[in-house]
Design an enzyme around this catalytic site. Structure first.
Site, mmCIF file in Angstrom:
data_model
loop_
_atom_site.group_PDB
_atom_site.id
_atom_site.type_symbol
_atom_site.label_atom_id
_atom_site.label_comp_id
_atom_site.label_asym_id
_atom_site.label_seq_id
_atom_site.Cartn_x
_atom_site.Cartn_y
_atom_site.Cartn_z
ATOM 1 N N PHE A 1 5.217 -25.633 57.881
ATOM 2 C CA PHE A 1 5.098 -27.078 58.106
ATOM 3 C C PHE A 1 6.335 -27.671 58.771
ATOM 4 C CE2 PHE A 1 5.228 -31.611 57.308
ATOM 5 C CZ PHE A 1 3.971 -32.148 57.415
ATOM 6 N N ASP B 1 8.414 -23.282 49.204
ATOM 7 C CA ASP B 1 7.986 -24.674 49.096
ATOM 8 C C ASP B 1 6.655 -24.887 48.861
ATOM 9 O OD1 ASP B 1 7.041 -27.179 50.017
ATOM 10 O OD2 ASP B 1 8.376 -27.055 52.133
ATOM 11 N N TYR C 1 2.929 -36.501 45.851
ATOM 12 C CA TYR C 1 1.967 -37.215 46.070
ATOM 13 C C TYR C 1 0.671 -36.520 46.645
ATOM 14 C CZ TYR C 1 4.146 -36.035 50.647
ATOM 15 O OH TYR C 1 4.728 -35.522 51.835
ATOM 16 N N LYS C 2 0.782 -35.098 46.752
ATOM 17 C CA LYS C 2 -0.528 -34.363 47.090
ATOM 18 C C LYS C 2 -1.145 -34.117 45.825
ATOM 19 C CE LYS C 2 1.728 -32.666 51.384
ATOM 20 N NZ LYS C 2 2.649 -31.781 52.088
ATOM 21 N N ARG D 1 -9.830 -29.945 57.590
ATOM 22 C CA ARG D 1 -9.353 -29.194 56.352
ATOM 23 C C ARG D 1 -9.929 -30.063 55.171
ATOM 24 N NH1 ARG D 1 -2.752 -30.066 55.387
ATOM 25 N NH2 ARG D 1 -3.522 -32.245 55.302
HETATM 26 C C1 LIG Z 1 3.825 -32.683 52.977
HETATM 27 C C2 LIG Z 1 4.868 -31.726 53.386
HETATM 28 C C3 LIG Z 1 6.000 -32.158 53.723
HETATM 29 C C4 LIG Z 1 6.166 -33.612 53.818
HETATM 30 O O1 LIG Z 1 7.518 -33.893 53.688
HETATM 31 P P1 LIG Z 1 8.049 -35.373 53.256
HETATM 32 O O2 LIG Z 1 9.487 -35.361 53.436
HETATM 33 O O3 LIG Z 1 7.755 -35.599 51.977
HETATM 34 O O4 LIG Z 1 7.337 -36.385 54.303
HETATM 35 C C5 LIG Z 1 7.050 -31.346 53.984
HETATM 36 N N1 LIG Z 1 6.866 -29.821 53.979
HETATM 37 C C6 LIG Z 1 5.802 -29.478 53.599
HETATM 38 C C7 LIG Z 1 5.503 -27.862 53.615
HETATM 39 C C8 LIG Z 1 4.665 -30.288 53.373
HETATM 40 O O5 LIG Z 1 3.320 -29.614 53.319
#
Ligand SMILES: *Cc1c(COP(=O)(O)O)cnc(C)c1O
Length: 398
Positions: free
Chosen positions: A114, A185, A210-211, A357
């Site tokens: 990400f 992660d 939140y996911k 997705r």
């Molecule tokens: C959703 C996601 C994030 C989001 O980071 P935030 O700081 O909570 O906005 C970061 N890394 C990964 C791999 C994600 O899937």
């Protein structure tokens, strides 16, 4: 005890007539969350005011909730703490891991990670200077790229676009073999399938709530530090609530014991209350049942889409052990197709350049919803109804 998914589904507020296949991006509202947050607002904040920190246990919430998340990720109790957002937790884990490998300069990640994780690594490398650098390789090449120049392997277990899943146990074993550390992660893993961060050798693990965990927009992230490192790491973000004695107001920083030192500032009390409501549902869930249901629904979705939508190309691996929870298909007009699908009441999302997705989340999605989504998608593809200007205008969040 087997998990009763009819019962878990009843515990979420799901708008009438909607099929929600985006719980991998923002989980739905647990029905008890509104009352739990209202209690935190009126009963705690309203009545107790500043006394809430002690009397309502606000100050201990990040570790108490962290312990409930620890069960879901296979961590030892007392080694997970909540707070901030995932990007911040990635930064903290990375800074600490680099500190534990002081002679090395390479952060290894993959090109499917990400972007925020990669950006955080780039920013940290720039701040540290001294030849620190982020190296990325294709997801399939990570294992072979772990050598004794690598300080830290920073991997998101499930690719946010393809849904491909890394073998974290194998990557961790290889990292340790060459004297490197590994950060997992778990953004697309926590609440998606069983995890064993302790047994499988994670040095650090981070993820968001939140996911799949359903804490609501802006819910806090979590961080796990393996017990063997927890009292060694010097936090890069040395905030007062990670201090050994915050209310001593000592001008010099001295880290709190263990993972508590990964706390930074004031915890998000109201968001943590919403997460507590969501975790009550998780208490009734066996993650092995969840995984079995998820794979079978995923197979059903793939079969349905492939049978009726030949122009959509599956990008998620078919093999169960190589995929996470979401199912992704590629199409050059993916954005418009997804907008047309959302207009029909089936919500998934789109990730550039061409990925549709679909989150498969058995807590509130069953065979009926999967079949409904397949029917809507095949109707859109067969009729070409996605091919309208209104579906091509890009919104800020896709
Ligand atoms: C959703 C996601 C994030 C989001 O980071 P935030 O700081 O909570 O906005 C970061 N890394 C990964 C791999 C994600 O899937």
């Amino acid at each position: 005890m087997t998990t009763d998914f009819t019962a878990t589904k009843r515990q979420f507020h799901l708008p009438e007539g909607l099929i929600y296949l985006d719980g991998n991006s923002l989980g739905p509202l647990p029905k008890t969350a509104a009352a739990r947050v209202a209690q935190a607002i009126t009963g705690e904040w309203g009545e107790l005011l500043i006394r809430g920190w002690n009397k309502a246990g606000w100050m201990d919430q990040p570790s108490k909730v962290g312990d409930r998340v620890a069960r879901l990720i296979g961590a030892e109790a007392g080694h997970v703490v909540m707070g901030d957002t995932l990007s911040i937790k990635v930064y903290q884990a990375l800074a600490s891991a680099l500190q534990l490998a002081p002679k090395r300069r390479v952060i290894l990640s993959d090109t499917g990670n990400f972007p925020s994780d990669l950006y955080m690594a780039q920013g940290l490398a720039q701040t540290l200077g001294a030849d620190y650098r982020l190296k990325t390789v294709a997801p399939e090449e990570v294992l072979g790229a772990i050598d004794d120049t690598v300080a830290v392997v920073m991997i998101t277990e499930v690719d946010y676009r393809s849904g491909r899943r890394h073998d974290m146990a194998a990557l961790s074993a290889r990292a340790h073999e060459v004297g490197a550390l590994i950060i997992w992660d778990l953004a697309h893993s926590a609440g998606a399938f069983p995890l064993q961060v302790a047994k499988d050798g994670a040095d650090f693990a981070v993820g968001c709530s939140y996911k799949y965990l359903n804490s609501g927009p802006g819910g806090p992230a979590f961080i796990y530090v393996a017990p063997r490192h927890a009292n060694l790491v010097q936090p890069a973000l040395s905030g007062w609530l990670g201090h050994d004695a915050p209310f001593a107001f000592d001008p010099d920083y001295r880290p709190a014991p263990g993972v508590e030192r990964m706390r930074v500032g004031t915890p998000p009390v109201l968001q943590l209350a919403a997460l507590e409501a969501a975790l009550d549902i998780w208490d009734s869930v066996d993650l092995h049942d969840l995984r079995a249901a998820c794979l079978s629904l995923g197979d059903r979705f793939i079969a349905g889409v492939e049978a009726t939508c030949p122009t959509l190309r599956l990008v998620t691996p078919r093999a169960h052990d190589q995929r996470g929870s979401q199912i992704s298909f590629a199409h050059p007009e993916g954005y418009a197709i997804m907008q047309a699908l959302i207009a029909q009441g089936v919500i998934g999302d789109f990730r550039a350049p061409d990925i549709l997705r679909f989150g498969i989340t058995p807590l509130f999605i069953g065979a009926v919803e999967i079949d409904g989504a397949v029917a809507a998608l095949s109707q859109i593809m067969t009729s070409g109804s996605w091919d309208r200007p209104e579906f091509k205008a890009r919104a800020k969040v896709t």
